[in-house]
Design a protein around this motif. Structure first.
Motif, PDB file in Angstrom:
ATOM      1  N   VAL A  71      10.929  -8.871  -1.601  1.00  0.00           N
ATOM      2  CA  VAL A  71      10.781  -8.710  -2.882  1.00  0.00           C
ATOM      3  C   VAL A  71       9.805  -7.347  -2.667  1.00  0.00           C
ATOM      4  O   VAL A  71      10.092  -6.477  -3.396  1.00  0.00           O
ATOM      5  N   ILE A  72       8.818  -7.040  -1.890  1.00  0.00           N
ATOM      6  CA  ILE A  72       7.702  -6.238  -1.745  1.00  0.00           C
ATOM      7  C   ILE A  72       8.595  -4.865  -1.250  1.00  0.00           C
ATOM      8  O   ILE A  72       8.477  -3.763  -1.557  1.00  0.00           O
ATOM      9  N   TYR A  73       9.462  -5.020  -0.160  1.00  0.00           N
ATOM     10  CA  TYR A  73      10.262  -4.107   0.443  1.00  0.00           C
ATOM     11  C   TYR A  73      11.066  -3.399  -0.640  1.00  0.00           C
ATOM     12  O   TYR A  73      11.195  -2.191  -0.859  1.00  0.00           O
ATOM     13  N   ALA A  74      11.893  -4.195  -1.435  1.00  0.00           N
ATOM     14  CA  ALA A  74      12.655  -3.620  -2.189  1.00  0.00           C
ATOM     15  C   ALA A  74      11.920  -3.165  -3.464  1.00  0.00           C
ATOM     16  O   ALA A  74      12.389  -1.835  -4.000  1.00  0.00           O
ATOM     17  N   PHE A  75      10.910  -3.432  -3.713  1.00  0.00           N
ATOM     18  CA  PHE A  75       9.858  -2.944  -4.868  1.00  0.00           C
ATOM     19  C   PHE A  75       9.695  -1.543  -4.459  1.00  0.00           C
ATOM     20  O   PHE A  75       9.596  -0.516  -5.108  1.00  0.00           O
ATOM     21  N   LEU A  76       9.219  -1.439  -3.187  1.00  0.00           N
ATOM     22  CA  LEU A  76       8.920  -0.080  -2.635  1.00  0.00           C
ATOM     23  C   LEU A  76      10.008   0.958  -2.544  1.00  0.00           C
ATOM     24  O   LEU A  76      10.038   1.982  -3.157  1.00  0.00           O
ATOM     25  N   ILE A  77      11.268   0.630  -2.211  1.00  0.00           N
ATOM     26  CA  ILE A  77      12.613   1.219  -2.324  1.00  0.00           C
ATOM     27  C   ILE A  77      12.622   1.834  -3.803  1.00  0.00           C
ATOM     28  O   ILE A  77      13.107   3.078  -3.920  1.00  0.00           O
ATOM     29  N   GLY A  78      12.761   0.760  -4.614  1.00  0.00           N
ATOM     30  CA  GLY A  78      12.987   1.262  -5.886  1.00  0.00           C
ATOM     31  C   GLY A  78      11.950   2.391  -6.491  1.00  0.00           C
ATOM     32  O   GLY A  78      12.596   3.403  -7.151  1.00  0.00           O
ATOM     33  N   HIS A  79      10.752   2.354  -6.053  1.00  0.00           N
ATOM     34  CA  HIS A  79       9.772   3.270  -6.532  1.00  0.00           C
ATOM     35  C   HIS A  79      10.118   4.713  -5.923  1.00  0.00           C
ATOM     36  O   HIS A  79       9.691   5.687  -6.308  1.00  0.00           O
ATOM     37  N   LEU A  80      10.533   4.671  -4.666  1.00  0.00           N
ATOM     38  CA  LEU A  80      10.609   5.752  -3.851  1.00  0.00           C
ATOM     39  C   LEU A  80      11.706   6.627  -4.320  1.00  0.00           C
ATOM     40  O   LEU A  80      11.746   8.003  -4.700  1.00  0.00           O
ATOM     41  N   ILE A  81      12.893   5.867  -4.664  1.00  0.00           N
ATOM     42  CA  ILE A  81      14.101   6.488  -5.304  1.00  0.00           C
ATOM     43  C   ILE A  81      13.483   7.222  -6.664  1.00  0.00           C
ATOM     44  O   ILE A  81      14.159   8.211  -7.251  1.00  0.00           O
ATOM     45  N   ILE A 139       0.872  -1.424   0.035  1.00  0.00           N
ATOM     46  CA  ILE A 139      -0.053  -0.068  -0.145  1.00  0.00           C
ATOM     47  C   ILE A 139       0.866   1.216   0.017  1.00  0.00           C
ATOM     48  O   ILE A 139       0.221   2.194  -0.523  1.00  0.00           O
ATOM     49  N   PHE A 140       2.011   1.262   0.631  1.00  0.00           N
ATOM     50  CA  PHE A 140       2.778   2.193   0.459  1.00  0.00           C
ATOM     51  C   PHE A 140       3.509   2.894  -0.669  1.00  0.00           C
ATOM     52  O   PHE A 140       3.936   4.101  -1.091  1.00  0.00           O
ATOM     53  N   VAL A 141       3.379   2.028  -1.915  1.00  0.00           N
ATOM     54  CA  VAL A 141       4.083   2.366  -3.117  1.00  0.00           C
ATOM     55  C   VAL A 141       2.734   3.067  -3.963  1.00  0.00           C
ATOM     56  O   VAL A 141       3.176   3.619  -5.031  1.00  0.00           O
ATOM     57  N   PHE A 142       1.574   2.959  -3.386  1.00  0.00           N
ATOM     58  CA  PHE A 142       0.469   3.362  -4.430  1.00  0.00           C
ATOM     59  C   PHE A 142       0.846   5.086  -4.831  1.00  0.00           C
ATOM     60  O   PHE A 142       0.679   5.410  -6.072  1.00  0.00           O
ATOM     61  N   ILE A 167      15.196   0.622 -11.057  1.00  0.00           N
ATOM     62  CA  ILE A 167      15.473  -0.993 -11.296  1.00  0.00           C
ATOM     63  C   ILE A 167      16.779  -1.375 -10.572  1.00  0.00           C
ATOM     64  O   ILE A 167      16.716  -2.214  -9.823  1.00  0.00           O
ATOM     65  N   VAL A 168      17.906  -0.723 -10.649  1.00  0.00           N
ATOM     66  CA  VAL A 168      19.043  -1.221 -10.066  1.00  0.00           C
ATOM     67  C   VAL A 168      19.027  -0.961  -8.612  1.00  0.00           C
ATOM     68  O   VAL A 168      19.551  -1.956  -7.805  1.00  0.00           O
ATOM     69  N   VAL A 169      18.178  -0.065  -8.060  1.00  0.00           N
ATOM     70  CA  VAL A 169      18.014   0.198  -6.726  1.00  0.00           C
ATOM     71  C   VAL A 169      17.035  -0.889  -6.193  1.00  0.00           C
ATOM     72  O   VAL A 169      17.488  -1.548  -4.982  1.00  0.00           O
ATOM     73  N   PHE A 170      16.215  -1.279  -6.987  1.00  0.00           N
ATOM     74  CA  PHE A 170      15.390  -2.512  -6.515  1.00  0.00           C
ATOM     75  C   PHE A 170      16.142  -3.815  -6.502  1.00  0.00           C
ATOM     76  O   PHE A 170      15.929  -4.602  -5.531  1.00  0.00           O
ATOM     77  N   LEU A 171      16.880  -4.088  -7.505  1.00  0.00           N
ATOM     78  CA  LEU A 171      17.776  -5.363  -7.395  1.00  0.00           C
ATOM     79  C   LEU A 171      18.741  -5.392  -6.203  1.00  0.00           C
ATOM     80  O   LEU A 171      18.736  -6.405  -5.440  1.00  0.00           O
ATOM     81  N   ILE A 172      19.522  -4.368  -6.025  1.00  0.00           N
ATOM     82  CA  ILE A 172      20.253  -4.160  -4.905  1.00  0.00           C
ATOM     83  C   ILE A 172      19.452  -4.502  -3.768  1.00  0.00           C
ATOM     84  O   ILE A 172      20.074  -5.121  -2.589  1.00  0.00           O
ATOM     85  N   SER A 173      18.506  -3.557  -3.394  1.00  0.00           N
ATOM     86  CA  SER A 173      17.901  -3.653  -2.330  1.00  0.00           C
ATOM     87  C   SER A 173      17.232  -4.994  -1.694  1.00  0.00           C
ATOM     88  O   SER A 173      17.479  -5.467  -0.676  1.00  0.00           O
TER      89      SER A 173
END
Length: 402
Positions: A379-389, A325-328, A358-364
């Protein structure tokens, strides 16, 4: 435009209700692992065609600037045909074996060809700004799939019926667009390469790659679940979590690309900056309201709806869904801000930012696997971090536009 935008949300909501009800029905008649593999197959095919869905933005900008649809569509035909053939011969067999998907190759081939045809016609809706037909496709896509499934199910198994219904759904929708668009198909001809054509080709390649990167994170997530976690985790993600996420995209993000982006491009061409500022303010308010309401509904669904609708076998999907939900908010804003940049031919900038995301998502993901141990929610946490950056970078690059 705003009327068509809001109408799209209403029609998409109806389509989602139909699709979600149908998916619940499928979850109760098709074995969990098989259903998860079906959606993974769809992802593989869609992944190869993302580049052409992404090129729609450059097609819209070029057509607004030149009105030359003949060059646009001929280039689109040649490139789509070439990639489809290459995918059929090399990429699909490799992906099928790599992910160990035990579904006959012929189904992959038919699905790829059908979706390629649909992509060709669907992109034309954006070029000609056919908003009404775009909205009708939204509702027809859901209705035709369900009807075709029950037609095929009288002859073949549930699983095969689902695949065949998906294939014929793309073909029927393509015929509808061809009939409704009101513009004759240009003849195949040699492309005249000039400076504008070169710029269009360059922007198309970048826009395609940028859009593919924007959607790539969800497909990388599928790969992570396939390679590092159980088939049950994969099914939780494919059937429940990814469905909710894509429903959110369909409802609240894709209308930005369908309706707001063509208007941004047109307004920049006409130097109508006041309207662009109004759109930016409107979309920001829209993002906040939609994100809050969607988060509330998703929480209720995760707590009370999953087990009731899908059964106890999908109960663990709630632990994956709640962090989503935090990615919305970031997803909506990223869609608009990237459209704002591309309206000014900022395709290279948006591509670079998407690539960094995408790179941030993978590394995260790999860092979280070490810090938080081996668990699917990483996977979800990394997904959120990638979108935030991605959001932070897009916000920085668009501050000076207006």
């Amino acid at each position: 435009m705003k009327k068509n935008f809001l109408s799209s949300i209403l029609l998409t909501l109806i389509a989602i209700t139909l699709n979600f009800t149908f998916k619940i029905y499928l979850a109760n008649i098709i074995e969990k692992v098989s259903l998860g593999l079906y959606f993974t197959m769809i992802d593989i095919i869609s992944l190869f065609l993302l580049v052409f869905i992404g090129s729609r933005s450059s097609m819209v900008v070029y057509f607004n600037q030149t009105g030359d649809d003949k060059t646009i569509l001929n280039l689109f035909r040649y490139s789509l045909f070439g990639v489809t053939i290459i995918s059929l011969i090399f990429i699909v067999p490799f992906a099928k074996d790599f992910l160990k998907i035990d579904i006959p190759y012929i189904y992959f081939a038919l699905l790829l060809v059908a979706q390629a045809i649909f992509t060709y016609f669907y992109n034309q809706l954006g070029i000609y700004r056919l908003y009404k037909q775009t909205n009708m496709i939204t509702i027809f896509e859901a209705i035709f799939l369900i009807v075709l499934f029950f037609v095929f199910n009288t002859f073949i198994s549930h699983f095969e019926s689902l695949i065949m219904a998906t294939i014929f759904n793309f073909l029927v929708l393509s015929i509808y667009i061809l009939h409704q668009k009101g513009v004759n198909e240009p003849r195949l001809s040699k492309i005249q390469i000039n400076s504008q054509t070169k710029e269009f080709i360059n922007n198309s390649l970048i826009a395609s790659a940028e859009f593919a990167l924007g959607m790539m994170s969800i497909y990388i997530a599928v790969i992570f679940f396939s390679k590092y976690f159980t088939l049950s985790d994969l099914a939780d993600f494919q059937v429940v979590v990814k469905s909710i996420y894509f429903y959110f995209l369909l409802l609240f993000v894709f209308p930005i690309f369908k309706f707001i982006f063509p208007e941004l491009s047109k307004n920049f061409s006409e130097q109508n900056y006041d309207e662009i500022r109004n759109l930016r303010q409107w979309v920001f308010k829209y993002s906040i309201i939609v994100s809050i309401v969607s988060a509330f509904i998703t929480i209720l669904f995760a707590i009370y709806g999953i087990e009731t609708l899908f059964g106890t076998q999908y109960e663990n999907s709630s632990s994956l869904l709640l962090p989503l939900i935090f990615v919305f908010f970031f997803v909506i804003q990223n869609g608009f801000l990237s459209s704002l940049l591309k309206s000014q031919n900022g395709f290279k900038v948006t591509f670079t930012i998407r690539f960094i995301g995408i790179v941030v998502f993978l590394i995260s993901f790999y860092i979280l696997q070490i810090i938080l141990s081996h668990q699917a929610v990483n996977v979800i946490y990394a997904f959120l971090i990638g979108h935030l950056i991605t959001y932070a970078l897009l916000l920085y690059k668009t501050k000076g536009i207006l």
